[in-house]
Design an enzyme around this catalytic site. Sequence first.
Site: not given
Ligand code: EPU
Length: 303
Positions: A180, A298, A228
Amino acid sequence: MHPDLKAQLQALLGERVQFEIHLKPFTSLRIGGPADAITYPNSAVEVTKVVQLCNQHETAWRLLGGGTNLLVADTGYAGVLLCTTRHMNRFHLEREEEQTALLFAECGVRMSRLLSFCSSQGLAGMEFAAGIPGTFGGVLWMNGGTRAGSVDEILHSMQIIGADGQLRELQAAEVPFRYRSCGLPRNVAILSGRVELKRGEPRQINAKVAKIKSFRENQPLEMANAGSVFKNPKGDFAGRLIEMSGLKGKCVGGAMISDRHANFIINRGDASAEDVLRLIQLAKERVYQEHGIELETELEVLA
Ligand code: EPU
């Protein structure tokens, strides 16, 4: 702002410069005070002219793309913004071979436009970016991506403008990409890039795009947000850690840690940047106290 700089910007850009402009409408969070000036350059050369004028007057400058990963301070920005989405949004295929193609794009083009172009042309490689709301330049700057990949995996080269106002071409291997982040210092800006794509089946590309978009179903996209807020720490997820700290739904003023996805802060209508910063601080403190992990933002802050 120095009156000479104001006059020089007007002489250079005519109606493509505005002064004392409120930045709320330029950001997806709908937060932020005024910028001294906002300019709408139409080419890399014009960017260099604006930057050189700013440098002569020791005035801060910064590029502004889609504003979808940005928190603008309540006090706004004391300097000149160069908004890329209006005019610096051209793209074309530069080289087409049987199995591969090289796509050139300026920084201000929306990722969604690039992605639909690629799908329609049967060009694969960009699908990882499905659902990313910002611009190509923003994605290059922050090495944007999803769990399906990030832009460093397809980058061929990019054009940057240095702190000295000079244009330079960087090959992908010269860009110190990290998770990132493109790793470049804050005083340079990315003006365009080339990515390497492969021939693919439009139907398969569309299916992959739809699948990657579906990863966003747990995100509060109907509310003003900036994606994020924190990077995911190694081996864990910021959203999970913030939820475990009991902060889902926590409000400060008009800002709230989303009750759907804890790594999102939403603006319920009248949030200030200060409200958002307080929630960021609270999430950092709680996650550190309870899990011993230091979250890193981020979100970019413009102040
Ligand atoms: N989770 C929780 N509670 C929450 C949110 C998430 O326990 O309130 C857990 C989920 O259950 C899952 C894990 O955390 O096991 C990851 O969550 P999620 O799949 O929603 O993905 P993320 O890592 O939070 C990343 C990117 C997003 C992108 C999504 C989908 C980063 C920092 N964020 O989110 O990117 O849309 O994957 O591909 O890498 C962005 O960068 O602005 C962004 C939105």
